[in-house]
Structures are given as C-alpha cells and as structure tokens.
Write a protein that holds these residues in place. Structure first.
Motif, PDB file in Angstrom:
ATOM      1  N   ASN A  34       0.850  -1.186   0.000  1.00  0.00           N
ATOM      2  CA  ASN A  34       0.000   0.000   0.000  1.00  0.00           C
ATOM      3  C   ASN A  34       0.883   1.233   0.000  1.00  0.00           C
ATOM      4  OD1 ASN A  34      -2.696  -1.160   0.291  1.00  0.00           O
ATOM      5  ND2 ASN A  34      -1.929  -1.890   2.254  1.00  0.00           N
ATOM      6  N   LYS A  55       0.573   5.296   0.517  1.00  0.00           N
ATOM      7  CA  LYS A  55      -0.332   6.335   0.981  1.00  0.00           C
ATOM      8  C   LYS A  55       0.368   7.680   0.909  1.00  0.00           C
ATOM      9  CE  LYS A  55      -3.295   7.809   4.702  1.00  0.00           C
ATOM     10  NZ  LYS A  55      -3.836   7.545   6.018  1.00  0.00           N
ATOM     11  N   GLU A  86      -4.642   6.781  -1.307  1.00  0.00           N
ATOM     12  CA  GLU A  86      -3.956   5.515  -1.060  1.00  0.00           C
ATOM     13  C   GLU A  86      -4.257   4.559  -2.198  1.00  0.00           C
ATOM     14  OE1 GLU A  86      -3.411   2.322   2.612  1.00  0.00           O
ATOM     15  OE2 GLU A  86      -4.711   4.047   2.856  1.00  0.00           O
ATOM     16  N   ARG A 109       2.584  -0.767   4.387  1.00  0.00           N
ATOM     17  CA  ARG A 109       2.196   0.555   3.893  1.00  0.00           C
ATOM     18  C   ARG A 109       3.442   1.437   3.827  1.00  0.00           C
ATOM     19  NH1 ARG A 109      -2.263   3.606   6.951  1.00  0.00           N
ATOM     20  NH2 ARG A 109      -3.595   2.395   5.594  1.00  0.00           N
TER      21      ARG A 109
END
Length: 140
Positions: A4, A6, A12, A67
């Motif tokens: 991910n 962001k 995102e 992330r």
C-alpha cells in the motif's frame, strides 16, 4: 506481494508487485496512479527514505500488506547552483582552483548523501529547534 502506498493528503493505492521489484520501478507504478513525477517522489518506510536502486526484498520490514508513505520532494530553498557558488567562493579563498573543484565535488556528494538520509523525524526536530530559537530571539 501487496504494497500500500499512501500520500499525506490521504490518497492511497494498493499495488501487487514482485519482491524483486526495485524501489524506482515501484515509483513508476505510483506515477501511473498519483501522477507525481518519479524524480519528485520519496517513498518512506517508518519515516526513512527507501533507495531507488534497492529491491523491495532488500528491506526485511517490507512484507505483504506493508504501507509505504509517499511524499513529494519540495524544491530546495537554495538552488544547487547557488549552493555551489557559495561554497566555491569560500573555498577559493583558501585553496587553488584545482583543489577548489575537488573540494566542491566532494562537498556536493556529501551534501546530497546527507539530505537523502534525513527522515521526517529529523526534519521535525530541526524545525522545532529553529522555531524555538526564533521564538527566543523575538521575546528578547
């Protein structure tokens, strides 16, 4: 593996990428989604910038579902040419032209290395320090 990415503005996106993909290649995928030029992207893992040349597998903390934060590099307050001119002017007072060129080249390499090693925490500490110094000076 799913990664991910962001942005600070809340955008995102999830990417399905191979472990062997380089950070630079991942930035290219991010460009396709976020439309931020690769050269202006900085991917961070726990506040530390990732190196473009390294593959994702070289970062043991990056696993399926990790992330990463994408920040846009700000344009420097001092342009590189201005910094080089300032350093050259100062160094030239003490060294020959040939040595000045060598010193400038090494200085700029070290400067670039130092800047890319800064984390968001480093910037925050520096900003707090500078702001508290400004407040102290204005209260005197």
């Amino acid at each position: 593996m799913k990664i991910n990415i962001k942005m600070l503005n809340g955008q995102e996106c999830e990417f399905d990428v191979p472990n062997e993909m380089t950070v630079a290649e991942l930035k290219t995928h991010a460009y396709e989604v976020f439309k931020i030029p690769v050269k202006d992207q900085r991917l961070l893992l726990t506040g530390r910038p990732l190196c473009d040349e390294k593959s994702l597998i070289e970062y043991p903390q990056i696993k399926n579902g990790t992330r990463l934060n994408l920040v846009v590099k700000q344009q420097p307050v001092i342009k590189t040419e201005e910094l080089e001119e300032m350093v050259t002017k100062h160094v030239r007072e003490h060294y020959s032209t040939e040595d000045t060129v060598k010193v400038l080249k090494e200085f700029m390499k070290e400067f670039d290395r130092s800047i890319t090693q800064f984390s968001l925490d480093d910037y925050e500490r520096m900003a707090k320090s500078l702001l508290s110094n400004d407040e102290q000076q204005t209260s005197q």
